[in-house]
Design a protein around this motif. Sequence first.
Motif, PDB file in Angstrom:
ATOM      1  N   ARG A   1      -5.159  12.821   7.945  1.00 31.56           N
ATOM      2  CA  ARG A   1      -4.838  14.188   7.536  1.00 31.56           C
ATOM      3  C   ARG A   1      -3.426  14.218   6.968  1.00 31.56           C
ATOM      4  NH1 ARG A   1      -7.138  14.328  12.274  1.00 31.56           N
ATOM      5  NH2 ARG A   1      -5.317  14.903  13.492  1.00 31.56           N
ATOM      6  N   GLN A   2      -3.266  14.896   5.855  1.00 32.21           N
ATOM      7  CA  GLN A   2      -1.961  14.993   5.206  1.00 32.21           C
ATOM      8  C   GLN A   2      -1.329  16.328   5.609  1.00 32.21           C
ATOM      9  OE1 GLN A   2      -1.938  13.921   1.031  1.00 32.21           O
ATOM     10  NE2 GLN A   2      -3.780  12.682   1.303  1.00 32.21           N
ATOM     11  N   LEU A   3      -0.450  16.261   6.597  1.00 28.20           N
ATOM     12  CA  LEU A   3       0.186  17.480   7.117  1.00 28.20           C
ATOM     13  C   LEU A   3       1.369  17.917   6.267  1.00 28.20           C
ATOM     14  CD1 LEU A   3       0.135  16.693  10.942  1.00 28.20           C
ATOM     15  CD2 LEU A   3      -1.607  17.817   9.547  1.00 28.20           C
ATOM     16  N   ALA A   4       2.141  16.961   5.807  1.00 26.62           N
ATOM     17  CA  ALA A   4       3.296  17.226   4.935  1.00 26.62           C
ATOM     18  C   ALA A   4       3.450  16.000   4.050  1.00 26.62           C
ATOM     19  CB  ALA A   4       4.555  17.455   5.757  1.00 26.62           C
ATOM     20  N   VAL A   5       3.034  16.114   2.828  1.00 26.82           N
ATOM     21  CA  VAL A   5       3.118  14.953   1.931  1.00 26.82           C
ATOM     22  C   VAL A   5       3.798  15.376   0.643  1.00 26.82           C
ATOM     23  CG1 VAL A   5       1.828  13.215   0.657  1.00 26.82           C
ATOM     24  CG2 VAL A   5       1.089  13.860   2.934  1.00 26.82           C
ATOM     25  N   CYS A   6       4.918  14.724   0.363  1.00 24.27           N
ATOM     26  CA  CYS A   6       5.688  15.035  -0.838  1.00 24.27           C
ATOM     27  C   CYS A   6       5.665  13.887  -1.839  1.00 24.27           C
ATOM     28  CB  CYS A   6       7.131  15.341  -0.509  1.00 24.27           C
ATOM     29  SG  CYS A   6       7.593  15.468   1.164  1.00 24.27           S
TER      30      CYS A   6
ATOM     31  N   MET B   1       0.839  -1.167   0.000  1.00 23.16           N
ATOM     32  CA  MET B   1       0.000   0.000   0.000  1.00 23.16           C
ATOM     33  C   MET B   1       0.893   1.242   0.000  1.00 23.16           C
ATOM     34  SD  MET B   1      -2.964   1.123   2.699  1.00 23.16           S
ATOM     35  CE  MET B   1      -4.226   0.370   1.709  1.00 23.16           C
ATOM     36  N   THR B   2       0.457   2.275  -0.681  1.00 22.29           N
ATOM     37  CA  THR B   2       1.231   3.513  -0.731  1.00 22.29           C
ATOM     38  C   THR B   2       0.745   4.498   0.333  1.00 22.29           C
ATOM     39  OG1 THR B   2      -0.254   4.634  -2.281  1.00 22.29           O
ATOM     40  CG2 THR B   2       1.518   3.260  -3.232  1.00 22.29           C
ATOM     41  N   VAL B   3       1.537   5.518   0.560  1.00 25.59           N
ATOM     42  CA  VAL B   3       1.182   6.562   1.518  1.00 25.59           C
ATOM     43  C   VAL B   3      -0.136   7.215   1.112  1.00 25.59           C
ATOM     44  CG1 VAL B   3       1.870   8.816   2.429  1.00 25.59           C
ATOM     45  CG2 VAL B   3       3.566   6.975   2.217  1.00 25.59           C
ATOM     46  N   GLY B   4      -0.298   7.507  -0.155  1.00 27.29           N
ATOM     47  CA  GLY B   4      -1.529   8.128  -0.640  1.00 27.29           C
ATOM     48  C   GLY B   4      -2.742   7.236  -0.460  1.00 27.29           C
ATOM     49  N   GLU B   5      -2.586   5.953  -0.758  1.00 30.86           N
ATOM     50  CA  GLU B   5      -3.695   5.009  -0.576  1.00 30.86           C
ATOM     51  C   GLU B   5      -4.083   4.898   0.894  1.00 30.86           C
ATOM     52  OE1 GLU B   5      -2.691   2.054  -4.357  1.00 30.86           O
ATOM     53  OE2 GLU B   5      -1.820   1.637  -2.382  1.00 30.86           O
ATOM     54  N   LEU B   6      -3.077   4.854   1.762  1.00 30.11           N
ATOM     55  CA  LEU B   6      -3.330   4.770   3.197  1.00 30.11           C
ATOM     56  C   LEU B   6      -4.086   6.006   3.686  1.00 30.11           C
ATOM     57  CD1 LEU B   6      -2.796   3.266   5.905  1.00 30.11           C
ATOM     58  CD2 LEU B   6      -0.791   4.735   6.126  1.00 30.11           C
TER      59      LEU B   6
ATOM     60  N   VAL C   1       9.914  14.177   3.618  1.00 33.01           N
ATOM     61  CA  VAL C   1       9.328  13.304   4.649  1.00 33.01           C
ATOM     62  C   VAL C   1       7.813  13.486   4.655  1.00 33.01           C
ATOM     63  CG1 VAL C   1       9.208  12.818   7.126  1.00 33.01           C
ATOM     64  CG2 VAL C   1      11.411  13.359   6.055  1.00 33.01           C
ATOM     65  N   ASN C   2       7.103  12.385   4.467  1.00 29.32           N
ATOM     66  CA  ASN C   2       5.639  12.391   4.505  1.00 29.32           C
ATOM     67  C   ASN C   2       5.169  12.319   5.953  1.00 29.32           C
ATOM     68  OD1 ASN C   2       5.199  12.178   1.623  1.00 29.32           O
ATOM     69  ND2 ASN C   2       5.894  10.066   1.795  1.00 29.32           N
ATOM     70  N   ILE C   3       4.245  13.217   6.327  1.00 29.36           N
ATOM     71  CA  ILE C   3       3.676  13.180   7.679  1.00 29.36           C
ATOM     72  C   ILE C   3       2.156  13.222   7.573  1.00 29.36           C
ATOM     73  CG2 ILE C   3       3.570  14.226   9.959  1.00 29.36           C
ATOM     74  CD1 ILE C   3       6.299  15.478   9.436  1.00 29.36           C
ATOM     75  N   LEU C   4       1.538  12.196   8.153  1.00 26.76           N
ATOM     76  CA  LEU C   4       0.083  12.087   8.219  1.00 26.76           C
ATOM     77  C   LEU C   4      -0.333  12.210   9.676  1.00 26.76           C
ATOM     78  CD1 LEU C   4      -0.208   8.913   5.958  1.00 26.76           C
ATOM     79  CD2 LEU C   4      -0.405  11.308   5.234  1.00 26.76           C
ATOM     80  N   ALA C   5      -1.619  12.418   9.927  1.00 20.59           N
ATOM     81  CA  ALA C   5      -2.101  12.519  11.304  1.00 20.59           C
ATOM     82  C   ALA C   5      -3.474  11.894  11.434  1.00 20.59           C
ATOM     83  CB  ALA C   5      -2.146  13.983  11.737  1.00 20.59           C
ATOM     84  N   SER C   6      -3.757  11.448  12.661  1.00 19.48           N
ATOM     85  CA  SER C   6      -5.029  10.805  12.972  1.00 19.48           C
ATOM     86  C   SER C   6      -5.418  11.120  14.404  1.00 19.48           C
ATOM     87  CB  SER C   6      -4.886   9.284  12.793  1.00 19.48           C
ATOM     88  OG  SER C   6      -6.047   8.616  13.232  1.00 19.48           O
ATOM     89  N   ASP C   7      -6.713  11.078  14.677  1.00 15.84           N
ATOM     90  CA  ASP C   7      -7.185  11.214  16.054  1.00 15.84           C
ATOM     91  C   ASP C   7      -7.129   9.878  16.787  1.00 15.84           C
ATOM     92  OD1 ASP C   7      -7.700  13.940  15.821  1.00 15.84           O
ATOM     93  OD2 ASP C   7      -9.721  13.590  15.049  1.00 15.84           O
ATOM     94  N   ASN C   8      -6.945   8.787  16.060  1.00 13.44           N
ATOM     95  CA  ASN C   8      -6.854   7.459  16.672  1.00 13.44           C
ATOM     96  C   ASN C   8      -5.568   7.318  17.472  1.00 13.44           C
ATOM     97  OD1 ASN C   8      -9.227   6.718  15.404  1.00 13.44           O
ATOM     98  ND2 ASN C   8      -8.182   5.849  13.656  1.00 13.44           N
TER      99      ASN C   8
END
Length: 108
Positions: free
Chosen positions: A13-18, A1-6, A88-95
């Motif tokens: 939330r995509q905070l910093a995605v390159c 799975m890719t970062v985008g698919e995830l 660096v890709n950074i995602l975020a979640s409330d989980n």
Amino acid sequence: MTVGELATKYSLRQLAVCDTDRVIEGVYIGDLLSWVMGRASAGNAWITIMSNINIVAVATLVGVSCIILAEGVTLDDEVIKVALSKGVNILASDNDAYELSVMLSKVI
């Protein structure tokens, strides 16, 4: 799975995605940066609650596919700027980390 698919599948939330095409090859959960440096693997999605600038350095050093900030953690603009400049890709979640790991275990 890719970062985008995830990010899409779990509404992260995509905070910093390159690079949405980076493949995620595993998961590592940890908040002690020196521990993550020695134990995470390239290609991992790294789940943490740490949000300081040093997460970008560790992610770069290890070569993780992305950082996922758990429990609603946010980033300062400076961290986002540096993450984007370093790729660096950074995602975020409330989980929390456990909930995120359970979700990821189903797809990775």
